[in-house]
Design an enzyme around this catalytic site. Structure first.
Site, short mmCIF file in Angstrom:
data_model
loop_
_atom_site.label_atom_id
_atom_site.label_comp_id
_atom_site.label_asym_id
_atom_site.label_seq_id
_atom_site.Cartn_x
_atom_site.Cartn_y
_atom_site.Cartn_z
N PHE A 35 0.86 -1.19 0.00
CA PHE A 35 0.00 0.00 0.00
C PHE A 35 0.89 1.24 0.00
CE2 PHE A 35 -3.77 2.58 1.17
CZ PHE A 35 -4.63 2.06 0.23
N HIS A 57 7.51 4.92 1.22
CA HIS A 57 8.04 3.70 0.60
C HIS A 57 8.87 4.03 -0.64
CE1 HIS A 57 4.25 1.92 2.50
NE2 HIS A 57 5.20 1.17 3.02
N GLN A 62 3.68 -10.67 12.91
CA GLN A 62 3.97 -9.44 13.65
C GLN A 62 2.70 -8.71 14.09
OE1 GLN A 62 6.19 -7.57 10.27
NE2 GLN A 62 5.12 -5.70 10.86
N GLY A 77 12.80 2.73 7.13
CA GLY A 77 12.42 4.11 7.45
C GLY A 77 12.61 4.41 8.92
N MET A 128 3.78 9.98 6.72
CA MET A 128 3.03 9.11 5.81
C MET A 128 2.98 7.69 6.36
SD MET A 128 3.87 10.36 2.03
CE MET A 128 3.52 12.05 1.57
N SER A 167 0.65 3.75 5.67
CA SER A 167 -0.46 3.04 5.03
C SER A 167 -1.70 3.11 5.91
CB SER A 167 -0.08 1.58 4.79
OG SER A 167 1.15 1.51 4.11
N ARG A 168 -1.50 3.17 7.21
CA ARG A 168 -2.63 3.19 8.15
C ARG A 168 -3.36 4.53 8.17
NH1 ARG A 168 0.80 -0.61 11.43
NH2 ARG A 168 -0.40 -2.55 11.53
#
Ligand code: AMP
Length: 284
Positions: A32, A37, A61, A147, A184, A186-187
């Site tokens: 996503f 990314h 995880q 990251g 930033m 994805s969540r």
């Protein structure tokens, strides 16, 4: 760009590149993709002959009741973005091939995994370390890019690589943010319009701490209480932890110094967001 779906095929590809004397950089992800990314992929392209991006929503995880099932996915779009951003391979295995029946070996990185997110998500970093170790063995990178957004994760990986004597250079890439400062993630796609506005409280807290430190405030308990009060005053927002740690070993600090990192986790509605920052200007 090749899309590789199985561990043996990934291993065969890596072996071939190594036989040709070519280097590999790995960017592990759960997909996503956003600009965070993509920045990692572009950084990886500068560091090796080939970039492998792994896309794997790693079930081990996630804890019970976490968002494994609803974690956002968009394979076609991700594949397009990976290709445009320099990936030679998108490695997207099925969970059954990474954890076949009988799988029982895991990696625990003791102290660095405790506290912060590790305290709130038991087993999370064991899952992360285990899958990253497996990816390292399959992809055989000389360089791996992670990251700083997931600051504790980066510390866990660095510790694991040093402890297990892997000859892999781990690069931490600065946090990529939205124009209003939100890191930033994805969540972020889980957030409603109101929650999205409230979510800027994490970055505002980092900026507030920087202001106070610039003004001479050094005491972590005082700084923490100011930030806690500001975050908790927002409707539907709850601070999980706000902690000042040593950036290297993540031990908690009582007084801020040059090595300090502010790390925080906040629930905005039902969405758990994390962020972190150094306290001196010019840093992300
Ligand atoms: P994820 O797909 O969320 O597991 O993230 C994959 C990699 O991208 C991890 O190394 C993250 O730390 C990194 N990453 C995620 N969000 C950001 C961001 N906003 N800035 C920089 N790196 C990020």
């Amino acid at each position: 760009m090749d899309i590789i779906r199985t561990p043996p095929a990934m291993n065969a590809w890596a072996k071939e590149m190594i036989a040709r004397g070519q280097s590999i950089a790995l960017v592990p992800t759960m997909g996503f993709f956003h600009h965070g990314h993509l920045a990692l992929m572009n950084r990886a392209s500068e560091e090796a002959d080939h970039v492998v991006v792994s896309l794997f929503v790693n079930p081990i995880q996630f804890g019970p009741g976490e968002d494994l099932e609803k974690y956002p996915r968009n394979f076609e779009h991700d594949a397009e973005l990976a290709q445009k951003n320099g990936a030679a391979v998108l490695f997207a295995p099925e969970a059954e091939t990474i954890y076949p029946e009988g799988f029982q070996t895991t990696i625990t990185v003791d102290q660095v995994s405790q506290g912060l997110c590790g305290g709130r998500r038991p087993g999370h970093f064991k899952g992360v370390a285990t899958v990253v170790a497996k990816l390292f063995n399959l992809v055989r990178p000389q360089v791996a890019v992670f990251g700083e957004k997931d600051f504790q994760q980066l510390a866990v990986i660095r510790r694991m690589v040093a402890d297990l004597a892997w000859d892999i250079r781990v690069i931490g890439h600065p946090i990529v943010r939205e124009p209003d400062g939100l890191a930033m993630s994805s969540r972020n796609s889980y957030l409603s319009a109101t929650e999205r506005k409230n979510a800027t409280c994490l970055y505002r807290a980092i900026e507030k701490a920087r202001d106070l430190v610039r003004g001479g405030e050094k005491e972590c308990s005082f700084l923490r209480s100011v930030l806690f009060r500001e975050i908790s005053s927002i409707n539907g927002v709850e601070a999980e932890y706000i902690t000042f740690v040593d950036a290297q070993d993540l031990t908690e600090q009582t007084m801020v110094n040059r090595a300090s990192r502010l790390v925080l986790a906040v629930k905005v509605g039902r969405t758990r967001l994390i962020d972190n920052g150094s306290l001196f200007s010019g840093d992300t």
